[in-house]
Design an enzyme around this catalytic site. Structure first.
Site, mmCIF file in Angstrom:
data_model
loop_
_atom_site.group_PDB
_atom_site.id
_atom_site.type_symbol
_atom_site.label_atom_id
_atom_site.label_comp_id
_atom_site.label_asym_id
_atom_site.label_seq_id
_atom_site.Cartn_x
_atom_site.Cartn_y
_atom_site.Cartn_z
ATOM 1 N N HIS A 1 1.393 -1.598 -0.016
ATOM 2 C CA HIS A 1 -0.047 0.351 -0.093
ATOM 3 C C HIS A 1 0.575 1.188 -0.285
ATOM 4 C CE1 HIS A 1 -2.960 -2.593 1.175
ATOM 5 N NE2 HIS A 1 -4.052 -1.475 0.184
ATOM 6 N N GLU B 1 -11.764 -10.455 -5.234
ATOM 7 C CA GLU B 1 -9.639 -9.675 -4.279
ATOM 8 C C GLU B 1 -9.955 -11.944 -3.963
ATOM 9 O OE1 GLU B 1 -9.094 -6.607 -2.176
ATOM 10 O OE2 GLU B 1 -11.144 -7.341 -1.417
ATOM 11 N N ASP C 1 -4.864 -8.541 -4.267
ATOM 12 C CA ASP C 1 -4.856 -9.529 -3.615
ATOM 13 C C ASP C 1 -5.350 -11.003 -4.155
ATOM 14 O OD1 ASP C 1 -4.411 -8.514 -1.013
ATOM 15 O OD2 ASP C 1 -6.216 -7.073 -0.836
ATOM 16 N N CYS D 1 -9.651 -2.546 -10.047
ATOM 17 C CA CYS D 1 -9.560 -1.376 -9.241
ATOM 18 C C CYS D 1 -8.401 -2.146 -8.496
ATOM 19 C CB CYS D 1 -9.960 -0.529 -7.879
ATOM 20 S SG CYS D 1 -10.959 -2.460 -7.065
HETATM 21 C C1 PEP Z 1 -6.938 -5.182 -4.932
HETATM 22 O O1 PEP Z 1 -6.205 -6.044 -3.647
HETATM 23 O O2 PEP Z 1 -6.419 -5.214 -5.567
HETATM 24 C C2 PEP Z 1 -6.932 -3.975 -4.417
HETATM 25 C C3 PEP Z 1 -7.981 -3.077 -5.013
HETATM 26 O O3 PEP Z 1 -7.565 -3.603 -2.844
HETATM 27 P P1 PEP Z 1 -6.277 -3.400 -1.966
HETATM 28 O O4 PEP Z 1 -5.003 -3.016 -2.660
HETATM 29 O O5 PEP Z 1 -6.377 -1.709 -0.938
HETATM 30 O O6 PEP Z 1 -6.221 -4.008 -0.632
HETATM 31 MG MG MG Z 2 -7.268 -5.786 -1.998
#
Ligand code: PEP
Ligand code: MG
Length: 587
Positions: free
Chosen positions: A192, A438, A462, A509
């Site tokens: 992140h 995910e 994920d 996303c």
């Molecule tokens: C993902 O897992 O692709 C996602 C968009 O969520 P995060 O990156 O916040 O886990």
């Molecule tokens: Mg995620």
């Protein structure tokens, strides 16, 4: 002589500037040999650390005097004397000079000798002074070690942050406008911290082992994330080379910026929606600059991380969401309920550390286990949804691993919507409720899930982590984290197909949506909504405009036949090179 280190560039760009070091691992007492040329600089570093420690002790002294009285301040004065006593500092400098070693090691050696001398003393009082010496030495070691979070928060100049680890909860506390770049020993392409940096245009290199030690002895760094290289104290030729690379990179960004108003359609007329992923509300401005069609993912948990250990109140939630939705008008905003847990620390919420947090109380599971905190957020979201036109606010639940979880979340949302209606607030009866896909189990069951949800968003960060059993934040396995894995590709295709056959909108996303290598195959699989960090939008837009859907569908068909990640990667690289040859963009 300059030194360099290699790592994995995960957020593009070039930074040149002063390094500051932040380490969270225990202070190392490793013996590191210093080149003869650097010995004087290492002694200087030790002297500076002594100075910093003495200043720190002075601050503690003043605080103690103020809170408890002058008599308590005496102990700190004694510590100041110890820190600058030549019988301590001179032997340390001598060890550094004669053995050509790092200051940390030299301090340890001298400390050991002092301790045995103290222990040999017959007087118990004097023997106890040993604790004071150890305390002072620890403070000098900490000063050698780099800046702590408090000092980082107060930074008043632009710097390159060099850290052993930089969890997102720390990253959000940093003055991000002062960060020229990150050189990290740990981390991965979809951790992140990397994601935040990417969306703010901060270049990042991860897996740069040894960067902290090297940076402590350097005055300036050049960091080029596209080649994954860090140069410590660049010589004049290197300095001018990296400066001109930096200029070229900025020029390329500026020319991409000029294309922001062009529509995102394929050559044969298929329209593709480009939306923004937002972690911090301040990023909405960037999203607007790059001309996005809405927010496809607001990671609301960062609101919590910024306020931690306090939990945001209903009104605090409302203020942030209302601002975001009005700024984006008339485009829709998808807000994800807290995805805390895992690497996104939530100790205040869950109460204690877990042995395996990424598989533990994370995302929707944590929301269910803490009904009050989930309810507060849902009340705020549903109230804000009621203030705007229907469909402007969409609510998304993270880490859905089975259909029952989505059903429970939907039930809670409906109950709360009814509750706020009876309180007299405006509501919409059908605020769109969606699931993040995910977890592999949700991707496999996408068809059935699609019958229950209003929309689905594929979280590949994920999905890759869980389907390949590769920790997305661990640089030791970063090479196994393969978006081109045929297994991942098939899961993604299954979700897109399920959405199509059930008439449910599907977006993506995860970071895969902004990977130029993957864009043609995703368009070809039929994906129509791509959500990504705003900085990535121009390249994806330019690529889509070069594609025809027919061509992309053929690419997808072929890619799905391949059975190893390497085959998929080679094939997609070859197609991408072909497409790029037709554009003026480079990626
Ligand atoms: C993902 O897992 O692709 C996602 C968009 O969520 P995060 O990156 O916040 O886990
Ligand atoms: Mg995620």
């Amino acid at each position: 002589m300059s030194r360099s280190l290699s790592g994995l560039g995960v957020s593009p760009g070039i930074a040149i500037g002063e390094p500051v070091v932040h380490e969270v691992r225990p202070i190392s007492t490793l013996r590191i040999t210093i080149p003869a040329d650097d010995v004087e600089a290492e002694i200087e570093r030790f002297r500076n650390a002594v100075k910093t420690a003495v200043e720190g002790i002075q601050e503690n002294r003043d605080r103690a005097a103020q809170q408890m009285g002058e008599e308590y301040a005496a102990i700190f004065e004694a510590h100041q004397l110890i820190a600058s006593d030549p019988s301590f500092t001179q032997p340390v400098e001598q060890v550094i000079r004669e053995e050509e070693v790092n200051a940390g090691w030299a301090i340890d050696q001298v400390l050991e000798q002092l301790i045995s001398k103290f222990e040999a003393l017959p007087d118990e009082y004097l023997a106890d002074r040993k604790a004071d010496v150890v305390d002072v030495a620890t403070q000098i070691l900490a000063a050698l070690h780099g800046l702590d979070l408090g000092q980082l928060e107060d930074l008043d100049r632009p710097v390159i942050l060099v850290a052993d680890d930089l969890p997102p909860s720390t990253a959000v506390q940093l003055p991000l406008d002062k960060m020229l770049g990150f050189a990290l020993e740990m981390g991965g392409p979809t951790s992140h911290t990397t994601i935040i940096a990417r969306s703010l245009g901060i270049p990042v290199i991860v897996g740069a082992h040894g960067a902290c030690e090297q940076a402590k002895r350097s005055r300036r760094l050049a960091l080029d994330a596209s080649e994954g290289k860090i140069i410590f104290d660049p010589n004049p030729a290197e300095f001018s080379e990296y400066t001109s690379r930096q200029r070229e990179y900025k020029e390329r960004q500026a020319s991409l910026f000029k294309m922001r108003a062009l529509p995102t359609v394929t050559r044969d007329g298929r329209s593709i929606g480009l939306l923004a992923n937002i972690d911090l509300p301040a990023e909405v401005e960037h999203a607007l600059e790059w001309n996005v069609g809405g927010i496809g993912l607001y990671r609301s948990e960062f609101l919590y991380m910024k306020m931690s250990p306090k939990l945001p109140s209903e009104e605090e939630h409302i203020e942030v969401y209302r601002d975001m939705v009005s700024q984006m008008a008339p485009a829709p905003v998808t807000i994800r309920t807290f995805d805390l847990g895992g690497r996104k620390l939530a100790r205040e919420v869950i109460g204690g550390p877990e042995a395996n947090p990424v598989l533990g109380l994370r995302g929707i599971r944590l929301c269910f286990s803490q009904p009050d905190f989930f309810r507060t957020q849902l009340r705020a979201l549903l109230r804000v949804a009621g203030e705007f036109d229907e469909g402007r606010v969409q609510i998304m639940f993270p880490l859905i691993s089975c259909i029952e979880e989505f059903r429970v979340a939907r039930l809670v949302a409906r109950e709360i919507n009814e509750e706020i209606r009876t309180e007299g607030h405006a509501i919409h009866a059908n605020v769109p409720l969606g699931a993040m896909v995910e977890v592999p189990s949700a991707a496999v069951m996408a068809q059935e899930l699609a019958r229950e949800v209003d929309f689905m968003s594929i979280g590949t960060n994920d999905l890759i982590q869980y389907s390949l059993a590769v920790d997305r934040s661990n640089d030791l396995v970063a090479d196994l984290y393969r978006p081109t894995s045929p297994a991942v590709l098939r899961l993604v295709a299954n979700v897109i197909d399920a959405g199509k056959s059930e008439g449910v909108a599907v977006s993506m996303c995860g970071e895969m949506a902004s990977d130029p290598l993957m864009v043609p195959v995703l368009v070809g699989l039929g994906l129509e909504k791509f959500s990504m960090n705003p900085q990535a939008i121009p390249v994806v837009r330019a690529l889509v405009r070069q594609l025809s859907f027919r061509e992309a569908a053929a690419i997808a068909r072929q890619a799905l036949k391949l059975i190893t990640a390497r085959e998929v990667e080679e094939y997609l690289l070859e197609r991408l090179a072909f497409l790029l040859a037709k554009t003026k963009i480079s990626v």
